[in-house]
Write an enzyme that holds these catalytic residues in place. Structure first.
Site, PDB file in Angstrom:
ATOM      1  N   ASP A   1       0.781  -1.245   0.000  1.00  0.00           N
ATOM      2  CA  ASP A   1       0.000   0.000   0.000  1.00  0.00           C
ATOM      3  C   ASP A   1       0.812   1.296   0.000  1.00  0.00           C
ATOM      4  O   ASP A   1       0.476   2.247   0.727  1.00  0.00           O
ATOM      5  CB  ASP A   1      -0.954   0.015   1.199  1.00  0.00           C
ATOM      6  CG  ASP A   1      -1.968  -1.110   1.177  1.00  0.00           C
ATOM      7  OD1 ASP A   1      -1.943  -1.920   0.234  1.00  0.00           O
ATOM      8  OD2 ASP A   1      -2.775  -1.205   2.124  1.00  0.00           O
TER       9      ASP A   1
ATOM     10  N   LYS B   1      -7.039  -4.862  -3.276  1.00  0.00           N
ATOM     11  CA  LYS B   1      -7.908  -5.307  -2.188  1.00  0.00           C
ATOM     12  C   LYS B   1      -8.943  -4.242  -1.866  1.00  0.00           C
ATOM     13  O   LYS B   1      -8.694  -3.063  -2.079  1.00  0.00           O
ATOM     14  CB  LYS B   1      -7.084  -5.680  -0.953  1.00  0.00           C
ATOM     15  CG  LYS B   1      -6.097  -4.647  -0.498  1.00  0.00           C
ATOM     16  CD  LYS B   1      -5.069  -5.262   0.445  1.00  0.00           C
ATOM     17  CE  LYS B   1      -4.070  -4.254   0.934  1.00  0.00           C
ATOM     18  NZ  LYS B   1      -4.569  -3.302   1.886  1.00  0.00           N
TER      19      LYS B   1
ATOM     20  N   CYS C   1      -2.134  -2.649   7.729  1.00  0.00           N
ATOM     21  CA  CYS C   1      -2.013  -3.570   6.590  1.00  0.00           C
ATOM     22  C   CYS C   1      -0.692  -4.331   6.564  1.00  0.00           C
ATOM     23  O   CYS C   1      -0.663  -5.505   6.184  1.00  0.00           O
ATOM     24  CB  CYS C   1      -2.243  -2.819   5.287  1.00  0.00           C
ATOM     25  SG  CYS C   1      -3.923  -2.124   5.217  1.00  0.00           S
TER      26      CYS C   1
END
Length: 195
Positions: free
Chosen positions: A15, A100, A148
């Site tokens: 990310d 995602k 995450c």
């Protein structure tokens, strides 16, 4: 660093997107932009050793129960096809991207997503890809260390992978003071090699 990589080792970049890594992002992780150069060096080392590189990318619809505007806890972020969802412009992208949250699911781990209403969980393609490549060790870097990154590292351990987490290549949200230390402790207790 090159010694980390080789046969059966992969790198997961979590990310590193504008909404997290840019001070103007809607869910900016303090210091997020500081890890990009180091992550690029890690990507170069992995590629030089023949190790595959994977990227996770939050990719949400405009409305999702994941967002505070629809009952969740997070401000709207990484909405599909927006500048905030794009990878940081300085990041080297040279590998498969695992998106995602595409259908509004909570996508903390790069390995799975969870329906925020029913709680049903399903796998992303990442676990399958690593199994096909016979990967046994995963290096995890990116944002954010207490969400995450942590969830991806913990799920990788649950799949039986050796997991390495270089702390200098992540930053933490610290929604609650001390989340960073609690996350590091949880990862170490699960067998993640945090250095």
């Amino acid at each position: 660093m090159t010694a980390r990589y080789g046969p059966r080792v992969a790198l997961l970049v979590v990310d590193v997107q504008n909404d997290f890594a840019d001070p103007a992002g809607s869910l900016y992780v303090t210091g997020g932009e500081e890890v990009v150069a180091g992550i690029n060096a890690e990507i170069a080392a992995a590629r030089a050793a023949g190790s595959p590189v994977f990227y996770s990318q939050d990719w949400h619809p405009a409305r999702t129960p994941h967002f505070v505007t629809d009952g969740g806890v997070w401000p709207p972020h990484c909405v599909a096809d927006t500048g905030g969802a794009a990878f940081h412009p300085d990041l080297t992208v040279a590998g498969e991207v695992i998106r995602k949250g595409v259908d509004g699911a909570d996508g903390y781990s790069a390995f799975s997503v969870r329906d925020p209403e029913s709680g049903d969980q399903r796998s992303t393609l990442l676990g399958q890809r690593l199994a096909e490549l016979e990967v046994t060790t995963l290096v995890v870097v990116g944002l954010a260390g207490d969400h995450c990154v942590r969830e991806s590292a913990l799920e990788a351990r649950g799949l039986g992978l050796t997991v390495l987490l270089p702390l200098e290549l992540t930053r933490f949200v610290n929604l609650r003071p001390g989340d960073d230390q609690r996350s590091v402790t949880a990862m170490r207790e699960a067998g993640v090699l945090v250095d």
